[in-house]
Enzyme design. Structure first.
Site, PDB file in Angstrom:
ATOM      1  N   PHE A 155       0.848  -1.194   0.000  1.00  0.00           N
ATOM      2  CA  PHE A 155       0.000   0.000   0.000  1.00  0.00           C
ATOM      3  C   PHE A 155       0.877   1.236   0.000  1.00  0.00           C
ATOM      4  O   PHE A 155       1.788   1.348   0.824  1.00  0.00           O
ATOM      5  CB  PHE A 155      -0.927  -0.005   1.224  1.00  0.00           C
ATOM      6  CG  PHE A 155      -1.989  -1.067   1.110  1.00  0.00           C
ATOM      7  CD1 PHE A 155      -1.676  -2.399   1.316  1.00  0.00           C
ATOM      8  CD2 PHE A 155      -3.286  -0.732   0.766  1.00  0.00           C
ATOM      9  CE1 PHE A 155      -2.635  -3.391   1.173  1.00  0.00           C
ATOM     10  CE2 PHE A 155      -4.256  -1.713   0.617  1.00  0.00           C
ATOM     11  CZ  PHE A 155      -3.934  -3.037   0.822  1.00  0.00           C
TER      12      PHE A 155
ATOM     13  N   GLY B 271      -1.114   8.298  -0.234  1.00  0.00           N
ATOM     14  CA  GLY B 271      -0.603   9.624   0.143  1.00  0.00           C
ATOM     15  C   GLY B 271       0.887   9.682  -0.107  1.00  0.00           C
ATOM     16  O   GLY B 271       1.410   9.158  -1.100  1.00  0.00           O
TER      17      GLY B 271
ATOM     18  N   TYR C 162       3.235   8.112   1.071  1.00  0.00           N
ATOM     19  CA  TYR C 162       3.969   6.835   1.122  1.00  0.00           C
ATOM     20  C   TYR C 162       4.346   6.335  -0.270  1.00  0.00           C
ATOM     21  O   TYR C 162       5.124   5.398  -0.393  1.00  0.00           O
ATOM     22  CB  TYR C 162       3.162   5.779   1.877  1.00  0.00           C
ATOM     23  CG  TYR C 162       3.304   5.873   3.390  1.00  0.00           C
ATOM     24  CD1 TYR C 162       2.841   6.988   4.080  1.00  0.00           C
ATOM     25  CD2 TYR C 162       3.901   4.857   4.120  1.00  0.00           C
ATOM     26  CE1 TYR C 162       2.972   7.083   5.460  1.00  0.00           C
ATOM     27  CE2 TYR C 162       4.031   4.944   5.505  1.00  0.00           C
ATOM     28  CZ  TYR C 162       3.566   6.062   6.163  1.00  0.00           C
ATOM     29  OH  TYR C 162       3.700   6.146   7.523  1.00  0.00           O
TER      30      TYR C 162
ATOM     31  N   ASP D 251       7.175   1.108   3.267  1.00  0.00           N
ATOM     32  CA  ASP D 251       8.288   1.950   3.723  1.00  0.00           C
ATOM     33  C   ASP D 251       9.444   1.054   4.192  1.00  0.00           C
ATOM     34  O   ASP D 251       9.945   1.178   5.319  1.00  0.00           O
ATOM     35  CB  ASP D 251       7.830   2.900   4.840  1.00  0.00           C
ATOM     36  CG  ASP D 251       7.138   2.189   5.980  1.00  0.00           C
ATOM     37  OD1 ASP D 251       6.402   1.231   5.712  1.00  0.00           O
ATOM     38  OD2 ASP D 251       7.337   2.580   7.147  1.00  0.00           O
TER      39      ASP D 251
ATOM     40  N   HIS E 186       8.387  -9.540  15.291  1.00  0.00           N
ATOM     41  CA  HIS E 186       8.726  -8.106  15.298  1.00  0.00           C
ATOM     42  C   HIS E 186      10.124  -7.899  15.895  1.00  0.00           C
ATOM     43  O   HIS E 186      10.452  -8.499  16.927  1.00  0.00           O
ATOM     44  CB  HIS E 186       7.675  -7.362  16.146  1.00  0.00           C
ATOM     45  CG  HIS E 186       7.638  -5.894  15.882  1.00  0.00           C
ATOM     46  ND1 HIS E 186       8.663  -5.052  16.258  1.00  0.00           N
ATOM     47  CD2 HIS E 186       6.712  -5.110  15.281  1.00  0.00           C
ATOM     48  CE1 HIS E 186       8.359  -3.812  15.903  1.00  0.00           C
ATOM     49  NE2 HIS E 186       7.176  -3.817  15.298  1.00  0.00           N
TER      50      HIS E 186
ATOM     51  N   GLY F 162      11.323  -5.466  17.460  1.00  0.00           N
ATOM     52  CA  GLY F 162      11.415  -4.621  18.644  1.00  0.00           C
ATOM     53  C   GLY F 162      11.124  -5.312  19.969  1.00  0.00           C
ATOM     54  O   GLY F 162      11.396  -4.738  21.033  1.00  0.00           O
ATOM     55  N   TYR F 163      10.570  -6.527  19.923  1.00  0.00           N
ATOM     56  CA  TYR F 163      10.048  -7.078  21.197  1.00  0.00           C
ATOM     57  C   TYR F 163      10.434  -8.522  21.488  1.00  0.00           C
ATOM     58  O   TYR F 163       9.882  -9.132  22.376  1.00  0.00           O
ATOM     59  CB  TYR F 163       8.512  -6.979  21.188  1.00  0.00           C
ATOM     60  CG  TYR F 163       8.013  -5.586  20.920  1.00  0.00           C
ATOM     61  CD1 TYR F 163       7.988  -4.625  21.938  1.00  0.00           C
ATOM     62  CD2 TYR F 163       7.596  -5.211  19.652  1.00  0.00           C
ATOM     63  CE1 TYR F 163       7.558  -3.337  21.682  1.00  0.00           C
ATOM     64  CE2 TYR F 163       7.167  -3.922  19.386  1.00  0.00           C
ATOM     65  CZ  TYR F 163       7.149  -2.997  20.399  1.00  0.00           C
ATOM     66  OH  TYR F 163       6.728  -1.711  20.139  1.00  0.00           O
TER      67      TYR F 163
ATOM     68  N   GLU G 280      -2.546  -4.692  13.326  1.00  0.00           N
ATOM     69  CA  GLU G 280      -1.453  -5.487  13.900  1.00  0.00           C
ATOM     70  C   GLU G 280      -1.898  -6.154  15.198  1.00  0.00           C
ATOM     71  O   GLU G 280      -1.525  -7.290  15.487  1.00  0.00           O
ATOM     72  CB  GLU G 280      -0.239  -4.585  14.144  1.00  0.00           C
ATOM     73  CG  GLU G 280       0.998  -5.321  14.586  1.00  0.00           C
ATOM     74  CD  GLU G 280       2.212  -4.399  14.643  1.00  0.00           C
ATOM     75  OE1 GLU G 280       3.005  -4.402  13.705  1.00  0.00           O
ATOM     76  OE2 GLU G 280       2.345  -3.661  15.643  1.00  0.00           O
TER      77      GLU G 280
HETATM   78  C1  UD2 Z   1       3.594  -0.626  12.259  1.00  0.00           C
HETATM   79  C2  UD2 Z   1       3.537  -1.833  11.331  1.00  0.00           C
HETATM   80  C3  UD2 Z   1       2.456  -1.626  10.314  1.00  0.00           C
HETATM   81  C4  UD2 Z   1       1.138  -1.414  11.006  1.00  0.00           C
HETATM   82  C5  UD2 Z   1       1.245  -0.258  11.983  1.00  0.00           C
HETATM   83  C6  UD2 Z   1       0.036  -0.148  12.865  1.00  0.00           C
HETATM   84  C7  UD2 Z   1       5.638  -2.991  11.030  1.00  0.00           C
HETATM   85  C8  UD2 Z   1       7.008  -2.855  10.520  1.00  0.00           C
HETATM   86  N1  UD2 Z   1       4.838  -1.961  10.726  1.00  0.00           N
HETATM   87  O1  UD2 Z   1       4.145   0.377  11.381  1.00  0.00           O
HETATM   88  O2  UD2 Z   1       2.355  -2.722   9.433  1.00  0.00           O
HETATM   89  O3  UD2 Z   1       0.750  -2.607  11.635  1.00  0.00           O
HETATM   90  O4  UD2 Z   1       2.354  -0.403  12.854  1.00  0.00           O
HETATM   91  O5  UD2 Z   1      -1.071   0.229  12.160  1.00  0.00           O
HETATM   92  O6  UD2 Z   1       5.275  -3.962  11.628  1.00  0.00           O
HETATM   93  N2  UD2 Z   1       0.325   3.565   4.773  1.00  0.00           N
HETATM   94  C9  UD2 Z   1       0.177   4.349   3.642  1.00  0.00           C
HETATM   95  N3  UD2 Z   1      -0.087   5.672   3.811  1.00  0.00           N
HETATM   96  C10 UD2 Z   1      -0.184   6.253   5.038  1.00  0.00           C
HETATM   97  C11 UD2 Z   1      -0.015   5.454   6.163  1.00  0.00           C
HETATM   98  C12 UD2 Z   1       0.244   4.101   6.004  1.00  0.00           C
HETATM   99  O7  UD2 Z   1       0.259   3.862   2.520  1.00  0.00           O
HETATM  100  O8  UD2 Z   1      -0.393   7.482   5.101  1.00  0.00           O
HETATM  101  C13 UD2 Z   1       0.582   2.108   4.591  1.00  0.00           C
HETATM  102  C14 UD2 Z   1       2.001   1.848   4.118  1.00  0.00           C
HETATM  103  O9  UD2 Z   1       2.004   0.692   3.324  1.00  0.00           O
HETATM  104  C15 UD2 Z   1       2.741   1.593   5.403  1.00  0.00           C
HETATM  105  C16 UD2 Z   1       1.685   0.852   6.214  1.00  0.00           C
HETATM  106  O10 UD2 Z   1       0.437   1.434   5.842  1.00  0.00           O
HETATM  107  O11 UD2 Z   1       3.903   0.838   5.170  1.00  0.00           O
HETATM  108  C17 UD2 Z   1       1.857   0.948   7.733  1.00  0.00           C
HETATM  109  O12 UD2 Z   1       1.901   2.271   8.163  1.00  0.00           O
HETATM  110  P1  UD2 Z   1       3.170   2.858   8.930  1.00  0.00           P
HETATM  111  O13 UD2 Z   1       4.393   2.330   8.286  1.00  0.00           O
HETATM  112  O14 UD2 Z   1       3.045   4.307   9.042  1.00  0.00           O
HETATM  113  O15 UD2 Z   1       2.984   2.194  10.333  1.00  0.00           O
HETATM  114  P2  UD2 Z   1       4.103   1.923  11.454  1.00  0.00           P
HETATM  115  O16 UD2 Z   1       5.419   2.441  11.011  1.00  0.00           O
HETATM  116  O17 UD2 Z   1       3.596   2.372  12.757  1.00  0.00           O
END
Ligand code: UD2
Length: 396
Positions: A164, A167, A169, A255, A275, A277-278, A345
């Site tokens: 995904f 925006g 990303y 990302d 994960h 981190g944990y 998650e």
């Molecule tokens: C963690 C998780 C993520 C998700 C999230 C809680 C890992 C490494 N990452 O990442 O999978 O479970 O926590 O919701 O385990 N995205 C978009 N546009 C946006 C926001 C998100 O495309 O504006 C998509 C994109 O594919 C991104 C994913 O959603 O990789 C997860 O979002 P994140 O990377 O911001 O979430 P994060 O870093 O908290």
């Protein structure tokens, strides 16, 4: 040759006929010449009566067996209907799936290949390589990539990826695709499904033969939590549309970049990634959803590992069941006015507590660039890039 093969064309005769043969072959051994109970009837007469009776018994046995067979078929049919009903059951489930669909992993045949002799005495000793429910935990040094690829290649398997990029990303997509070309199932059929609200900003990435990208438009959103959580619904729908045209699917965060091989060693019925981190934490400290009102709730004494929402996969039907269950539970939570701590998650972690993954990938398969490498991590295969959340997300 399989156990059901019948090279000589010999078919065993039915049970009833076998009894008749017994009488025909050895009448003198089993019958007195004159039988007082039958008024001294001659042996031939008695024998023919016995043949008629045996014939009747055989017919009765055959009828009985037919009924029995019909009964078994009836029960089997009902069981199949029950299983497919369960798979299509759209009710949210507390304990997601009450059964596990039968494994449909591939039968793998080895070609003649020279490789290092396997050992059960030597290998990685610094990490645990199997879960308590006997699923392998994949670490570098626990598998032979050349051997594994040679086992899967004749099956001509196909792997789907969902990613995904909504925006801002979208900016991560080029690196993701380019590095996937270098490391993800190289030499295999790979189909990347990109979900984005910015299809015009798609990067140009050269894909090798047998590999392709398909773009699907999705609406923008003002909340990153929704984008993240909405993925389960879109994954569910995609799998329904794929209609089993792919063999495996992996759902990955955009990302991130590939740094090392991610290949056939990761294949399994239901695959989860630990994960980064944990994995040193006690289960009571894991960031599961702790509010009982949520359908993602896990008690302090529950949970195996903390799994990533950013990478999971497996056979299509399994991932479909998991995505659908997480989505329904997420929606049920929303109706109750609650959002789990880590959105999908959290639901994924609850699902995987009740529905054990058949293969667990070590944190090599989703590291984070900001983390320094730990000694047990010999190779980082896939890693989340450092990003400025406040700048990149639609809401902070
Ligand atoms: C963690 C998780 C993520 C998700 C999230 C809680 C890992 C490494 N990452 O990442 O999978 O479970 O926590 O919701 O385990 N995205 C978009 N546009 C946006 C926001 C998100 O495309 O504006 C998509 C994109 O594919 C991104 C994913 O959603 O990789 C997860 O979002 P994140 O990377 O911001 O979430 P994060 O870093 O908290």
């Amino acid at each position: 040759m399989g156990v059901f093969d019948n090279p000589g064309g010999f078919l065993p005769e039915p049970l009833g006929v076998e009894v008749l043969h017994e009488w025909q072959l050895r009448p003198a051994d089993v019958l007195p010449l004159q039988d007082p109970l039958y008024g001294g009837a001659p042996v031939e007469e008695r024998l023919s009566e016995m043949r008629v009776m045996t014939g009747k018994t055989a017919t009765a046995t055959l009828i009985l067996l037919s009924f029995l067979l019909l009964g078994v078929l009836y029960c089997y049919q009902n069981y199949r209907v029950f299983v497919s009903f369960e798979l299509n059951d759209s009710r949210p489930k507390d304990r997601a799936a009450d059964f596990l669909p039968l494994s449909d992993e591939f039968h793998l045949e080895a070609e003649h290949l020279q490789y290092k002799q396997p050992s059960i005495l030597q290998g990685r000793t610094d990490v645990v390589t199997v879960t308590p429910w006997l699923a392998p935990v994949v670490w570098d040094g626990t598998f032979d990539p050349v051997l594994l690829d040679s086992l899967y290649r004749p099956r001509n398997i196909s792997v789907a990826i969902t990613v995904f990029a909504v925006g801002k990303y979208i900016r991560f997509l080029e690196d993701f695709l380019q590095t996937a070309e270098q490391h993800f199932f190289v030499g295999f059929n790979v189909h990347v499904y990109v979900f984005t609200d910015r299809p015009n900003e798609l990067p140009r990435v050269h894909m090798a033969a047998g590999r392709q990208v398909t773009v699907r438009s999705v609406p923008s959103s003002q909340r990153w939590q929704e984008i993240s959580a909405h993925r389960m619904e879109l994954i569910q729908t995609l799998i329904e549309e794929l209609n089993n045209q792919k063999d495996y699917i992996f759902c990955l965060d955009v990302d991130s970049r590939f740094h090392g091989r991610w290949g056939t060693e990761s294949l399994g019925r239901l695959v989860a990634v630990i994960h980064p981190g944990y994995y040193r934490n006690r289960r009571s400290q894991l960031p599961y959803e702790r509010r009982q009102e949520s359908r993602a709730f896990l008690a302090p004494e529950d949970g195996d590992f903390y799994y990533c929402g950013g990478a999971f996969g497996g056979r299509l039907q399994e991932v479909h069941l998991m995505a659908k269950t997480c989505r329904l539970n997420f929606e049920e939570d929303a109706r109750g006015g609650i959002e789990a701590a880590w959105q999908e998650e959290s639901h994924l972690n609850r699902y995987l507590w009740f529905n054990k993954p058949s293969k667990v990938l070590s944190p090599e398969y989703l590291w984070q660039d900001f983390k320094s490498r730990e000694p047990e991590i010999h190779l980082i295969r896939f890693s989340g890039v450092v990003k400025n959340y406040a700048e990149i997300r639609p809401n902070a």
